[in-house]
Design a protein around this motif. Structure first.
Motif, mmCIF file in Angstrom:
data_model
loop_
_atom_site.group_PDB
_atom_site.id
_atom_site.type_symbol
_atom_site.label_atom_id
_atom_site.label_comp_id
_atom_site.label_asym_id
_atom_site.label_seq_id
_atom_site.Cartn_x
_atom_site.Cartn_y
_atom_site.Cartn_z
ATOM 1 N N ASP A 137 -4.267 -7.378 2.849
ATOM 2 C CA ASP A 137 -2.927 -7.834 2.780
ATOM 3 C C ASP A 137 -2.086 -6.825 2.989
ATOM 4 O O ASP A 137 -1.249 -6.311 1.687
ATOM 5 C CB ASP A 137 -2.983 -8.533 1.300
ATOM 6 C CG ASP A 137 -3.802 -9.752 1.078
ATOM 7 O OD1 ASP A 137 -4.238 -10.162 1.949
ATOM 8 O OD2 ASP A 137 -4.295 -9.866 -0.051
ATOM 9 N N TYR A 138 -1.985 -6.066 4.013
ATOM 10 C CA TYR A 138 -1.068 -4.772 4.291
ATOM 11 C C TYR A 138 -0.165 -5.243 5.464
ATOM 12 O O TYR A 138 -0.739 -6.030 6.301
ATOM 13 C CB TYR A 138 -1.767 -3.624 4.316
ATOM 14 C CG TYR A 138 -2.801 -3.508 5.361
ATOM 15 C CD1 TYR A 138 -2.500 -3.279 6.729
ATOM 16 C CD2 TYR A 138 -4.106 -3.883 5.282
ATOM 17 C CE1 TYR A 138 -3.256 -3.262 7.614
ATOM 18 C CE2 TYR A 138 -5.046 -3.796 6.167
ATOM 19 C CZ TYR A 138 -4.662 -3.432 7.506
ATOM 20 O OH TYR A 138 -5.606 -3.018 8.385
ATOM 21 N N VAL A 139 0.739 -4.509 5.832
ATOM 22 C CA VAL A 139 1.560 -4.735 7.034
ATOM 23 C C VAL A 139 1.519 -3.380 7.518
ATOM 24 O O VAL A 139 1.801 -2.231 6.921
ATOM 25 C CB VAL A 139 3.120 -5.070 6.603
ATOM 26 C CG1 VAL A 139 3.861 -5.071 7.984
ATOM 27 C CG2 VAL A 139 3.056 -6.503 6.207
ATOM 28 N N ALA A 140 1.640 -3.435 8.940
ATOM 29 C CA ALA A 140 1.689 -2.179 9.791
ATOM 30 C C ALA A 140 2.389 -2.457 11.005
ATOM 31 O O ALA A 140 2.500 -3.753 11.588
ATOM 32 C CB ALA A 140 0.260 -1.754 10.397
ATOM 33 N N LEU A 141 3.309 -1.476 11.419
ATOM 34 C CA LEU A 141 4.317 -1.691 12.466
ATOM 35 C C LEU A 141 3.590 -1.258 13.918
ATOM 36 O O LEU A 141 3.925 -2.022 14.690
ATOM 37 C CB LEU A 141 5.535 -0.741 12.208
ATOM 38 C CG LEU A 141 6.343 -0.933 11.296
ATOM 39 C CD1 LEU A 141 7.573 -0.022 11.443
ATOM 40 C CD2 LEU A 141 6.892 -2.432 10.957
ATOM 41 N N LEU A 142 2.558 -0.375 13.930
ATOM 42 C CA LEU A 142 1.948 0.054 14.904
ATOM 43 C C LEU A 142 0.381 -0.136 14.944
ATOM 44 O O LEU A 142 -0.094 0.278 13.585
ATOM 45 C CB LEU A 142 2.498 1.553 15.533
ATOM 46 C CG LEU A 142 3.802 1.432 15.720
ATOM 47 C CD1 LEU A 142 4.094 3.285 15.845
ATOM 48 C CD2 LEU A 142 4.316 0.778 17.074
ATOM 49 N N ARG A 143 -0.395 -0.090 15.836
ATOM 50 C CA ARG A 143 -1.860 -0.027 15.819
ATOM 51 C C ARG A 143 -2.350 0.986 16.718
ATOM 52 O O ARG A 143 -2.087 1.102 17.723
ATOM 53 C CB ARG A 143 -2.427 -1.460 15.955
ATOM 54 C CG ARG A 143 -3.908 -1.425 15.677
ATOM 55 C CD ARG A 143 -4.439 -2.698 16.071
ATOM 56 N NE ARG A 143 -3.942 -3.500 14.846
ATOM 57 C CZ ARG A 143 -3.571 -4.882 14.894
ATOM 58 N NH1 ARG A 143 -3.585 -5.504 16.185
ATOM 59 N NH2 ARG A 143 -3.360 -5.566 13.793
ATOM 60 N N LEU A 144 -3.247 1.596 15.978
ATOM 61 C CA LEU A 144 -3.949 2.895 16.693
ATOM 62 C C LEU A 144 -5.308 2.255 17.428
ATOM 63 O O LEU A 144 -6.328 2.184 16.632
ATOM 64 C CB LEU A 144 -4.271 4.225 16.001
ATOM 65 C CG LEU A 144 -4.874 5.180 16.626
ATOM 66 C CD1 LEU A 144 -4.468 5.856 17.629
ATOM 67 C CD2 LEU A 144 -5.102 6.279 15.310
ATOM 68 N N VAL A 174 2.446 -10.426 11.548
ATOM 69 C CA VAL A 174 2.483 -9.691 10.345
ATOM 70 C C VAL A 174 1.317 -10.304 9.520
ATOM 71 O O VAL A 174 1.123 -11.573 9.325
ATOM 72 C CB VAL A 174 3.841 -10.120 9.488
ATOM 73 C CG1 VAL A 174 3.862 -9.584 8.197
ATOM 74 C CG2 VAL A 174 5.247 -9.610 10.409
ATOM 75 N N LYS A 175 0.598 -9.386 9.000
ATOM 76 C CA LYS A 175 -0.635 -9.736 7.910
ATOM 77 C C LYS A 175 -0.017 -10.668 6.647
ATOM 78 O O LYS A 175 0.978 -10.097 6.203
ATOM 79 C CB LYS A 175 -1.468 -8.693 7.764
ATOM 80 C CG LYS A 175 -2.292 -8.069 8.824
ATOM 81 C CD LYS A 175 -3.215 -7.048 8.614
ATOM 82 C CE LYS A 175 -3.921 -6.583 9.817
ATOM 83 N NZ LYS A 175 -5.113 -5.693 9.431
ATOM 84 N N GLN A 205 3.227 -3.127 -10.896
ATOM 85 C CA GLN A 205 2.415 -4.314 -10.142
ATOM 86 C C GLN A 205 2.724 -4.001 -8.856
ATOM 87 O O GLN A 205 3.736 -3.885 -8.354
ATOM 88 C CB GLN A 205 3.026 -5.452 -10.502
ATOM 89 C CG GLN A 205 2.493 -6.661 -9.724
ATOM 90 C CD GLN A 205 3.139 -7.925 -9.715
ATOM 91 O OE1 GLN A 205 4.299 -8.219 -10.593
ATOM 92 N NE2 GLN A 205 2.759 -8.989 -9.118
ATOM 93 N N VAL A 206 1.806 -3.641 -8.010
ATOM 94 C CA VAL A 206 1.654 -3.549 -6.648
ATOM 95 C C VAL A 206 1.819 -4.842 -5.573
ATOM 96 O O VAL A 206 0.857 -5.550 -5.859
ATOM 97 C CB VAL A 206 0.569 -2.714 -5.845
ATOM 98 C CG1 VAL A 206 0.759 -2.793 -4.416
ATOM 99 C CG2 VAL A 206 0.375 -1.292 -6.698
ATOM 100 N N VAL A 207 3.035 -4.950 -5.124
ATOM 101 C CA VAL A 207 3.272 -6.332 -4.552
ATOM 102 C C VAL A 207 2.998 -6.090 -3.040
ATOM 103 O O VAL A 207 3.055 -7.223 -2.289
ATOM 104 C CB VAL A 207 4.940 -6.771 -5.024
ATOM 105 C CG1 VAL A 207 4.829 -7.045 -6.234
ATOM 106 C CG2 VAL A 207 5.905 -5.771 -4.346
ATOM 107 N N GLY A 208 3.009 -5.098 -2.444
ATOM 108 C CA GLY A 208 2.704 -4.917 -0.985
ATOM 109 C C GLY A 208 2.346 -3.497 -0.714
ATOM 110 O O GLY A 208 2.629 -2.474 -1.404
ATOM 111 N N LYS A 209 1.720 -3.445 0.693
ATOM 112 C CA LYS A 209 1.386 -2.098 1.209
ATOM 113 C C LYS A 209 1.971 -1.955 2.688
ATOM 114 O O LYS A 209 1.476 -3.112 3.378
ATOM 115 C CB LYS A 209 -0.223 -1.922 1.173
ATOM 116 C CG LYS A 209 -0.755 -1.658 -0.278
ATOM 117 C CD LYS A 209 -1.251 -3.033 -0.835
ATOM 118 C CE LYS A 209 -2.394 -3.887 -0.291
ATOM 119 N NZ LYS A 209 -2.748 -4.988 -1.043
#
Length: 274
Positions: free
Chosen positions: A247-254, A272-273, A227-231
């Protein structure tokens, strides 16, 4: 005086053991036997450590009562220092000499710097702590250091998909997926014994453009019954705007790679998304 020195040494050792294995529940008996101390003495030591962690904003000690209880270290949520660190990483990745042909960015030196990537792993874990994954999953090759340090921060194993099966890993499951950016069909595989049915999986990678690779990892995990609980990603590209995943989280945005004027615009993400 000698007793005070011994206690200071014990407090240092206790703190290191706890911080080195976040979210791991240590039985009280483990520390009592290791340091040859009574449970009452251990409780006093834990109270000192708990107070120090709170005062320094380093996290919490969570205690579980009862015969099967114990104590575990819970790192604090992302703070201003973490954000400043992400600003420094973004600035380091935004220099013009990192632009590669085809709109790519050279990131290997950052992802292979243990001081940088270990801090990134901790920050990513803080943002996604409540997911409580059983393992971290990534695909070879560039995202492996980050995924490994995220797994260490969560104190869970790392599992890795490859772009082909290997005889040394036994029987495997493979899938075809469409790259979100290049729109080409690619293959990834994973040993059947890498994941077990019902395991909670956190997918981690270094860069997400269209989301095709992450979508392939999701399908591969589901094929194995997990079960994938996060990306989670170090960088998300603003283009293409429409992603295959959500429904993902990223630390930086290009935001932009300008090959003509040799400019890169990368910034840390505050929100945080969901």
């Amino acid at each position: 005086m000698m007793e005070r020195v011994r206690r200071v040494e014990r407090l240092v050792s206790l703190t290191k053991i706890l911080i080195d294995r976040p979210h791991h529940l240590f039985p009280y008996s483990y520390f009592c036997e290791k340091f040859k101390i009574a449970k009452s003495t251990l409780s006093e030591d834990m109270a000192v450590i708990k107070s120090s962690l709170i005062n320094e904003g380093l996290g919490l000690l969570e205690t579980v009562p009862g015969s099967g209880g114990g104590v575990c270290y819970i790192p604090d949520s992302m703070d201003a220092d973490d954000y400043r660190f992400l600003q420094k990483v973004a600035k380091k990745l935004s220099t013009s000499d990192r632009i590669l042909p085809g709109g790519l960015i050279y990131m290997t030196d950052v992802l292979c710097d243990p001081h940088i990537v270990s801090r990134l792993g901790e920050i990513m874990m803080k943002r996604m702590y409540r997911l409580k994954p059983d393992c971290v999953m990534t695909v070879e090759t560039r995202g492996i250091p980050l995924a490994l340090l995220v797994a260490r921060a969560f104190n869970v194993p790392l599992v890795m998909a490859r772009h082909g099966s290997f005889v040394t890993e036994g029987s495997s499951v493979s899938i075809n997926y469409v790259s979100g950016s290049s729109k080409t069909i690619q293959t990834m595989a994973m040993p059947k014994r890498a994941l077990y049915a019902g395991e909670r999986v956190l997918i981690v990678d270094d860069l997400m453009k269209g989301g095709g690779t992450a979508h392939g990892l999701i399908k591969l995990a589901e094929e194995l019954g997990a079960q994938v609980v996060g990306k989670a990603f170090l960088i998300e590209a603003i283009e293409p705007e429409k992603k295959i995943i959500n429904d993902y989280v990223a630390l930086l945005r290009l935001y932009k790679i300008d090959e003509v004027n040799m400019r890169i615009d990368i910034r840390p993400i505050r929100e945080v998304k969901p």
